[in-house]
Design a protein around this motif. Structure first.
Motif, PDB file in Angstrom:
ATOM      1  N   LEU A  77      -7.710  15.202 -14.286  1.00  0.00           N
ATOM      2  CA  LEU A  77      -7.866  13.646 -15.163  1.00  0.00           C
ATOM      3  C   LEU A  77      -9.063  13.252 -13.624  1.00  0.00           C
ATOM      4  O   LEU A  77      -8.924  12.410 -13.744  1.00  0.00           O
ATOM      5  CB  LEU A  77      -6.817  13.257 -14.812  1.00  0.00           C
ATOM      6  CG  LEU A  77      -5.045  13.798 -16.630  1.00  0.00           C
ATOM      7  CD1 LEU A  77      -4.002  12.649 -16.005  1.00  0.00           C
ATOM      8  CD2 LEU A  77      -6.251  12.721 -17.070  1.00  0.00           C
ATOM      9  N   TYR A  78      -8.305  13.929 -12.332  1.00  0.00           N
ATOM     10  CA  TYR A  78      -9.225  13.796 -11.159  1.00  0.00           C
ATOM     11  C   TYR A  78     -10.627  13.396 -11.300  1.00  0.00           C
ATOM     12  O   TYR A  78     -10.890  12.682 -10.870  1.00  0.00           O
ATOM     13  CB  TYR A  78      -8.630  14.229  -9.890  1.00  0.00           C
ATOM     14  CG  TYR A  78      -9.350  13.760  -8.818  1.00  0.00           C
ATOM     15  CD1 TYR A  78      -8.812  13.060  -7.815  1.00  0.00           C
ATOM     16  CD2 TYR A  78     -10.493  14.849  -8.313  1.00  0.00           C
ATOM     17  CE1 TYR A  78      -9.210  12.244  -6.813  1.00  0.00           C
ATOM     18  CE2 TYR A  78     -11.063  14.734  -7.136  1.00  0.00           C
ATOM     19  CZ  TYR A  78     -10.162  12.976  -6.628  1.00  0.00           C
ATOM     20  OH  TYR A  78     -11.408  12.483  -5.216  1.00  0.00           O
ATOM     21  N   SER A  93       4.436   2.268  -2.883  1.00  0.00           N
ATOM     22  CA  SER A  93       3.357   2.949  -4.295  1.00  0.00           C
ATOM     23  C   SER A  93       2.172   3.662  -4.583  1.00  0.00           C
ATOM     24  O   SER A  93       1.820   3.296  -5.554  1.00  0.00           O
ATOM     25  CB  SER A  93       3.011   1.388  -4.131  1.00  0.00           C
ATOM     26  OG  SER A  93       2.364   0.698  -3.198  1.00  0.00           O
ATOM     27  N   GLN A  94       1.896   4.291  -2.990  1.00  0.00           N
ATOM     28  CA  GLN A  94       1.060   4.999  -3.674  1.00  0.00           C
ATOM     29  C   GLN A  94       1.312   6.170  -4.364  1.00  0.00           C
ATOM     30  O   GLN A  94       2.411   6.998  -4.153  1.00  0.00           O
ATOM     31  CB  GLN A  94       0.584   6.098  -1.855  1.00  0.00           C
ATOM     32  CG  GLN A  94      -0.517   4.050  -1.394  1.00  0.00           C
ATOM     33  CD  GLN A  94      -0.697   4.772   0.027  1.00  0.00           C
ATOM     34  OE1 GLN A  94       0.603   4.894   0.905  1.00  0.00           O
ATOM     35  NE2 GLN A  94      -1.679   4.533   1.163  1.00  0.00           N
ATOM     36  N   PRO A  95       0.575   7.113  -4.893  1.00  0.00           N
ATOM     37  CA  PRO A  95       0.150   8.050  -5.819  1.00  0.00           C
ATOM     38  C   PRO A  95       1.135   9.492  -4.482  1.00  0.00           C
ATOM     39  O   PRO A  95       2.156   9.556  -5.493  1.00  0.00           O
ATOM     40  CB  PRO A  95      -1.262   9.181  -6.536  1.00  0.00           C
ATOM     41  CG  PRO A  95      -1.498   7.168  -6.172  1.00  0.00           C
ATOM     42  CD  PRO A  95      -1.016   6.529  -4.738  1.00  0.00           C
ATOM     43  N   TYR A 142       4.349  11.547 -10.224  1.00  0.00           N
ATOM     44  CA  TYR A 142       2.917  12.824 -10.562  1.00  0.00           C
ATOM     45  C   TYR A 142       1.950  12.940  -9.477  1.00  0.00           C
ATOM     46  O   TYR A 142       0.666  12.858  -9.330  1.00  0.00           O
ATOM     47  CB  TYR A 142       2.284  11.513 -12.056  1.00  0.00           C
ATOM     48  CG  TYR A 142       2.089   9.899 -11.293  1.00  0.00           C
ATOM     49  CD1 TYR A 142       0.495   9.277 -10.112  1.00  0.00           C
ATOM     50  CD2 TYR A 142       3.300   9.342 -11.079  1.00  0.00           C
ATOM     51  CE1 TYR A 142       0.826   8.538  -9.983  1.00  0.00           C
ATOM     52  CE2 TYR A 142       2.218   7.133 -11.126  1.00  0.00           C
ATOM     53  CZ  TYR A 142       1.768   6.882 -10.494  1.00  0.00           C
ATOM     54  OH  TYR A 142       1.452   6.244  -9.341  1.00  0.00           O
ATOM     55  N   GLY A 143       2.227  13.032  -8.395  1.00  0.00           N
ATOM     56  CA  GLY A 143       1.347  12.673  -6.759  1.00  0.00           C
ATOM     57  C   GLY A 143       1.033  13.820  -6.597  1.00  0.00           C
ATOM     58  O   GLY A 143       0.751  13.694  -5.689  1.00  0.00           O
ATOM     59  N   ARG A 144       1.201  14.938  -7.521  1.00  0.00           N
ATOM     60  CA  ARG A 144       1.520  16.560  -5.928  1.00  0.00           C
ATOM     61  C   ARG A 144      -0.314  16.917  -5.834  1.00  0.00           C
ATOM     62  O   ARG A 144      -0.074  17.083  -4.838  1.00  0.00           O
ATOM     63  CB  ARG A 144       1.486  17.695  -6.894  1.00  0.00           C
ATOM     64  CG  ARG A 144       2.276  18.925  -7.271  1.00  0.00           C
ATOM     65  CD  ARG A 144       2.140  19.675  -8.109  1.00  0.00           C
ATOM     66  NE  ARG A 144       1.159  20.479  -9.298  1.00  0.00           N
ATOM     67  CZ  ARG A 144       1.444  21.081 -10.158  1.00  0.00           C
ATOM     68  NH1 ARG A 144       2.753  22.180 -10.278  1.00  0.00           N
ATOM     69  NH2 ARG A 144       0.354  21.315 -10.952  1.00  0.00           N
TER      70      ARG A 144
END
Length: 418
Positions: free
Chosen positions: A5-6, A159-161, A166-168
């Motif tokens: 996705l990135y 609030s940051q990923p 989902y921020g692995r």
């Protein structure tokens, strides 16, 4: 977010900018500035093979945060070459000729190929990332090559990923840093909760930067001639939304000298300002022919680079960005001179604004009427002005020293030795 996705996001982002470049000048500079970056970087490293320090900044504001460290390295380690990269045209276009770096460039778009080519060609011995912008492939490859990377002036929000389920991938980026120097304790606590402990709460290097500018202040004769003995309000980094809040007061107070340095100085905007404010003269015109502005009480600054010195002449400062979505601009450049700072109502992402208000040196307004009332109060009540001025000066002076933490770390870890 997964790596797939990135990578898709990066591709679509690049396509979107290439499309926007057909009509948007800023996007066009973004695209054009990255063409043939490989050949240019290769030529530079063929000519300069000294150990290289690479500092990356998103834009101009981040550059000002990194600048104290960059200039300290330049002064104390002249055997090192310095590479300075920007992501945004608003940083690169203004600082592309910055004499404190040996090479200034755009950061190529983040991809595994671009990152590997850039890093292997530049071959940095130390990388300094300023505040934010976390690019996976660049950080991952630097980590894989055991090249030390430090973050300075970092500030994180819940609030940051990094702090989401989902921020692995983003949390992995944090592990690529050898050390993170942070602006506040709240950021350290957030990072600790996701297993990042190599941190130091050092503060914001901008306090050191604005203090250094103030200490080296050089007068501007043309400004002194314009202001004379009149009270001065300096309005810095204004947007049209700010100027619409200012025009009535400026147009009805010929006894006050207004110096307005807009954030963008393209011709159409300057002409709009001249329509909005009744008695104006551009700095470039005033400099060549002072007689042209004898009836003006508003001086429009039509160049880049003077603002930090202009605040020295102010009794009050208005800083732009607080009435729009672009973000509040640098209030510290004014506060360092003991100048009370007024700005719009949108400043929640800028803790220095909140803290300055709490300590009595800053003021937020929501309407033109509130702005005029605040101007009038501070201009007529000497005690109120003196109290706010002292608070602003003390606010900056008490927060200096972030750069010293970083300098000490670099020396203790011997990250700048040949």
């Amino acid at each position: 977010m997964s790596l797939l996705l990135y990578n898709l996001f990066i591709v679509f982002y690049r396509w979107a900018l290439q499309l926007a470049a057909r009509w948007n000048p800023k996007a066009q500079k973004w695209v054009e500035g990255r063409k043939e970056w490989e050949q240019a970087l290769i030529r530079f490293r063929q000519q300069d093979q000294r150990p290289l320090v690479w500092m990356h900044c998103a834009s101009l504001g981040e550059f000002e945060q990194g600048r104290p460290i960059l200039e300290w390295i330049r002064a104390n380690y002249p055997n090192h070459s310095i590479l300075l990269s920007f992501f945004s045209p608003s940083g690169y276009e203004i600082r592309k000729n910055y004499a404190g770096a040996d090479y200034v460039c755009y950061l190529p778009m983040d991809s595994a190929r671009n990152a590997r080519q850039f890093i292997e060609t530049a071959s940095p011995s130390l990388v300094i990332w300023v505040r934010y912008e976390f690019w996976y492939h660049f950080l991952n490859i630097l980590s894989g090559k055991n090249i030390p990377v430090i973050l300075i002036a970092g500030r994180f929000r819940k609030s940051q990923p990094f702090f989401r389920s989902y921020g692995r991938l983003h949390r992995h980026m944090l592990t690529c840093f050898q050390h993170l120097f942070l602006q506040d304790g709240a950021s350290a606590e957030l990072l600790s909760k996701v297993g990042i402990h190599k941190t130091t709460v050092a503060g914001d290097t901008r306090y050191d930067r604005v203090s250094a500018i103030a200490e080296k202040f050089e007068p501007i004769p043309e400004i002194e001639d314009f202001v004379g003995n009149n009270p001065v309000i300096v309005c810095g980094s204004t947007w049209p939304e700010d100027e619409e809040e200012l025009d009535h007061f400026a147009n009805t107070r010929p006894d006050i000298r207004f110096i307005i340095a807009p954030h963008e100085i393209y011709e159409e905007h300057l002409r709009d300002m001249e329509k909005l404010f009744q008695h104006t003269v551009r700095f470039s015109v005033w400099k060549q022919s002072p007689d042209a502005g004898t009836t003006a009480n508003v001086l429009i600054i039509d160049n880049i680079g003077m603002l930090s010195r202009l605040y020295k002449y102010a009794k009050l400062a208005y800083v732009g960005g607080g009435f729009g979505d672009d973000g509040l601009h640098n209030i510290l450049e004014a506060a360092v001179y003991g100048v009370p700072v007024i700005h719009g109502p949108v400043y929640d992402r800028f803790p220095e604004a909140t803290e300055l208000i709490e300590e009595g040196g800053g003021f937020a307004v929501s309407t033109a009427l509130e702005l005029e009332n605040r101007f009038n109060q501070l201009l007529t009540e000497e005690n109120a002005l003196a109290t706010a001025s002292r608070a602003a000066a003390t606010f900056v002076a008490s927060r200096r020293g972030a750069s010293a933490y970083i300098q000490t770390y670099l020396e203790e870890k011997r990250l700048l030795t040949s």
